[in-house]
Design a protein around this motif. Structure first.
Motif, PDB file in Angstrom:
ATOM      1  N   GLY A 113     -26.019  12.800 -81.483  1.00 16.05           N
ATOM      2  CA  GLY A 113     -26.610  13.556 -82.581  1.00 16.05           C
ATOM      3  C   GLY A 113     -25.590  13.954 -83.629  1.00 16.05           C
ATOM      4  N   ALA A 114     -26.014  13.999 -84.877  1.00 16.93           N
ATOM      5  CA  ALA A 114     -25.114  14.343 -85.979  1.00 16.93           C
ATOM      6  C   ALA A 114     -24.853  15.838 -86.084  1.00 16.93           C
ATOM      7  N   THR A 115     -25.728  16.661 -85.533  1.00 18.08           N
ATOM      8  CA  THR A 115     -25.592  18.108 -85.666  1.00 18.08           C
ATOM      9  C   THR A 115     -24.859  18.694 -84.469  1.00 18.08           C
ATOM     10  N   GLU A 116     -23.845  19.495 -84.759  1.00 18.05           N
ATOM     11  CA  GLU A 116     -23.095  20.181 -83.720  1.00 18.05           C
ATOM     12  C   GLU A 116     -23.619  21.609 -83.576  1.00 18.05           C
ATOM     13  N   PHE A 117     -23.863  22.032 -82.330  1.00 13.26           N
ATOM     14  CA  PHE A 117     -24.333  23.375 -82.026  1.00 13.26           C
ATOM     15  C   PHE A 117     -23.248  24.106 -81.232  1.00 13.26           C
ATOM     16  N   THR A 118     -23.175  25.422 -81.385  1.00 17.47           N
ATOM     17  CA  THR A 118     -22.244  26.257 -80.639  1.00 17.47           C
ATOM     18  C   THR A 118     -23.030  27.136 -79.693  1.00 17.47           C
ATOM     19  N   LEU A 119     -22.626  27.153 -78.431  1.00 21.04           N
ATOM     20  CA  LEU A 119     -23.293  27.986 -77.431  1.00 21.04           C
ATOM     21  C   LEU A 119     -22.708  29.397 -77.433  1.00 21.04           C
ATOM     22  N   PRO A 120     -23.547  30.414 -77.171  1.00 21.55           N
ATOM     23  CA  PRO A 120     -23.015  31.772 -77.051  1.00 21.55           C
ATOM     24  C   PRO A 120     -22.313  31.937 -75.696  1.00 21.55           C
ATOM     25  N   THR A 121     -21.048  32.316 -75.733  1.00 22.79           N
ATOM     26  CA  THR A 121     -20.281  32.549 -74.513  1.00 22.79           C
ATOM     27  C   THR A 121     -19.432  33.797 -74.702  1.00 22.79           C
ATOM     28  N   THR A 122     -18.923  34.323 -73.603  1.00 28.40           N
ATOM     29  CA  THR A 122     -18.040  35.483 -73.665  1.00 28.40           C
ATOM     30  C   THR A 122     -16.971  35.365 -72.591  1.00 28.40           C
ATOM     31  N   GLY A 123     -15.786  35.867 -72.891  1.00 29.09           N
ATOM     32  CA  GLY A 123     -14.725  35.947 -71.902  1.00 29.09           C
ATOM     33  C   GLY A 123     -14.068  34.643 -71.518  1.00 29.09           C
ATOM     34  N   MET A 124     -14.235  33.592 -72.307  1.00 29.18           N
ATOM     35  CA  MET A 124     -13.630  32.292 -72.012  1.00 29.18           C
ATOM     36  C   MET A 124     -12.646  31.911 -73.113  1.00 29.18           C
ATOM     37  N   THR A 125     -11.560  31.274 -72.718  1.00 28.44           N
ATOM     38  CA  THR A 125     -10.609  30.719 -73.684  1.00 28.44           C
ATOM     39  C   THR A 125     -10.831  29.211 -73.696  1.00 28.44           C
ATOM     40  N   TRP A 126     -11.823  28.790 -74.459  1.00 30.66           N
ATOM     41  CA  TRP A 126     -12.208  27.374 -74.486  1.00 30.66           C
ATOM     42  C   TRP A 126     -11.095  26.480 -75.018  1.00 30.66           C
ATOM     43  N   SER A 127     -10.210  27.028 -75.846  1.00 27.16           N
ATOM     44  CA  SER A 127      -9.134  26.213 -76.399  1.00 27.16           C
ATOM     45  C   SER A 127      -8.137  25.773 -75.332  1.00 27.16           C
ATOM     46  N   SER A 128      -8.164  26.372 -74.146  1.00 31.18           N
ATOM     47  CA  SER A 128      -7.251  25.953 -73.071  1.00 31.18           C
ATOM     48  C   SER A 128      -7.904  24.972 -72.090  1.00 31.18           C
ATOM     49  N   ALA A 143      -7.364  23.355 -66.998  1.00 28.32           N
ATOM     50  CA  ALA A 143      -6.838  24.174 -68.089  1.00 28.32           C
ATOM     51  C   ALA A 143      -5.386  23.809 -68.374  1.00 28.32           C
ATOM     52  N   THR A 144      -4.893  24.294 -69.502  1.00 30.40           N
ATOM     53  CA  THR A 144      -3.526  23.989 -69.914  1.00 30.40           C
ATOM     54  C   THR A 144      -2.497  24.507 -68.917  1.00 30.40           C
ATOM     55  N   ASP A 145      -2.840  25.509 -68.099  1.00 28.08           N
ATOM     56  CA  ASP A 145      -1.908  25.999 -67.074  1.00 28.08           C
ATOM     57  C   ASP A 145      -1.933  25.132 -65.818  1.00 28.08           C
ATOM     58  N   GLY A 146      -2.777  24.101 -65.785  1.00 30.03           N
ATOM     59  CA  GLY A 146      -2.837  23.161 -64.676  1.00 30.03           C
ATOM     60  C   GLY A 146      -3.779  23.554 -63.555  1.00 30.03           C
ATOM     61  N   ALA A 147      -4.404  24.734 -63.638  1.00 31.62           N
ATOM     62  CA  ALA A 147      -5.323  25.190 -62.581  1.00 31.62           C
ATOM     63  C   ALA A 147      -6.710  24.584 -62.784  1.00 31.62           C
ATOM     64  N   LEU A 148      -7.465  24.496 -61.688  1.00 29.68           N
ATOM     65  CA  LEU A 148      -8.860  24.062 -61.724  1.00 29.68           C
ATOM     66  C   LEU A 148      -9.729  25.284 -61.453  1.00 29.68           C
ATOM     67  N   ARG A 149     -10.711  25.521 -62.334  1.00 34.96           N
ATOM     68  CA  ARG A 149     -11.567  26.693 -62.218  1.00 34.96           C
ATOM     69  C   ARG A 149     -13.031  26.279 -62.323  1.00 34.96           C
ATOM     70  N   SER A 150     -13.914  27.218 -61.980  1.00 36.38           N
ATOM     71  CA  SER A 150     -15.339  27.000 -62.213  1.00 36.38           C
ATOM     72  C   SER A 150     -15.951  28.311 -62.686  1.00 36.38           C
ATOM     73  N   VAL A 151     -17.048  28.167 -63.431  1.00 28.08           N
ATOM     74  CA  VAL A 151     -17.750  29.325 -63.980  1.00 28.08           C
ATOM     75  C   VAL A 151     -19.234  28.983 -64.028  1.00 28.08           C
ATOM     76  N   PRO A 152     -20.122  29.933 -63.714  1.00 29.52           N
ATOM     77  CA  PRO A 152     -21.561  29.663 -63.813  1.00 29.52           C
ATOM     78  C   PRO A 152     -21.957  29.274 -65.241  1.00 29.52           C
ATOM     79  N   PHE A 153     -22.940  28.356 -65.330  1.00 34.00           N
ATOM     80  CA  PHE A 153     -23.390  27.864 -66.633  1.00 34.00           C
ATOM     81  C   PHE A 153     -24.911  27.845 -66.687  1.00 34.00           C
ATOM     82  N   ASP A 154     -25.455  28.527 -67.686  1.00 36.19           N
ATOM     83  CA  ASP A 154     -26.893  28.531 -67.948  1.00 36.19           C
ATOM     84  C   ASP A 154     -27.086  28.240 -69.431  1.00 36.19           C
ATOM     85  N   PRO A 155     -27.378  26.971 -69.794  1.00 38.11           N
ATOM     86  CA  PRO A 155     -27.456  26.616 -71.215  1.00 38.11           C
ATOM     87  C   PRO A 155     -28.505  27.403 -71.993  1.00 38.11           C
ATOM     88  N   ALA A 156     -29.489  27.992 -71.314  1.00 35.24           N
ATOM     89  CA  ALA A 156     -30.512  28.784 -71.998  1.00 35.24           C
ATOM     90  C   ALA A 156     -30.161  30.273 -72.015  1.00 35.24           C
TER      91      ALA A 156
END
Length: 188
Positions: A113-128, A143-156
């Motif tokens: 798709g040509a349109t980019e959407f941004t999801l509402p999130t909080t407390g994440m450093t997506w740039s890493s 992540a840039t620090d080399g660790a593997l993490r997980s976080v719950p995701f609810d697109p709605a």
């Protein structure tokens, strides 16, 4: 190219093995859909300097890539630092940006798709973020620090991601770091 394969049951990691993948070289952000992977890489002389390719993938060898659809003329896939596909959407992060984005993605014709959407999130450093996958309701990400993490995701949800709920699955080690955008999840 080389690929580190690490068993993952949604909570615990197994021992990594390294597999030679000669057709998967210079790969950037990668995601899997069914029997194929989509992956970005630099391609001099293209309008954006990069493109998305598709390779067949059966869980073992990565097949010879072919160029995906015409959006390579206007979309810069090399800017993606992680990506995953879920329910008709390509979710991704971009270099230098602290947000989680999505575009609609049609796998039958490989149309982005040509349109980019941004999801509402909080407390994440997506740039890493470096590489990510959707696994059982969670975003699993390196992540840039080399660790593997997980976080719950609810697109709605509002927010779709709350970084306060992130957990560390594995720290970086001398043998394996989780700081590459190439990470993708493959159910075997």
């Amino acid at each position: 190219g080389q690929l580190a394969k690490v068993p993952f049951d949604g909570a615990a990691l197994g021992a990594p093995t390294t597999v030679s993948q000669p057709t998967y070289t210079g790969a950037g952000a990668t995601w899997r859909v069914s029997d194929r992977i989509y992956w970005s890489h630099l391609v001099p002389g293209t309008p954006t300097g990069s493109r998305l390719d598709i390779s067949m993938f059966n869980g073992g060898a990565i097949g010879v890539p072919w160029e995906s659809s015409g959006y390579n003329d206007w979309f810069n896939p090399a800017a993606m630092t992680g990506a995953f596909f879920l329910d008709g959407r390509l979710y991704y992060t971009r270099a230098g940006a602290n947000a989680l984005y999505y575009r609609y993605f049609e796998v039958d014709g490989n149309y982005l798709g040509a349109t980019e959407f941004t999801l509402p999130t909080t407390g994440m450093t997506w740039s890493s973020v470096r590489g990510m996958a959707w696994v059982g309701g969670r975003i699993v990400y390196g992540a840039t620090d080399g660790a593997l993490r997980s976080v719950p995701f609810d697109p709605a949800g509002a927010p779709a991601v709350n970084g306060a709920a992130a957990t560390t699955l594995a720290p970086a080690t001398a043998a394996l770091t989780w700081s590459t955008p190439r990470m993708f999840f493959s159910v075997q």
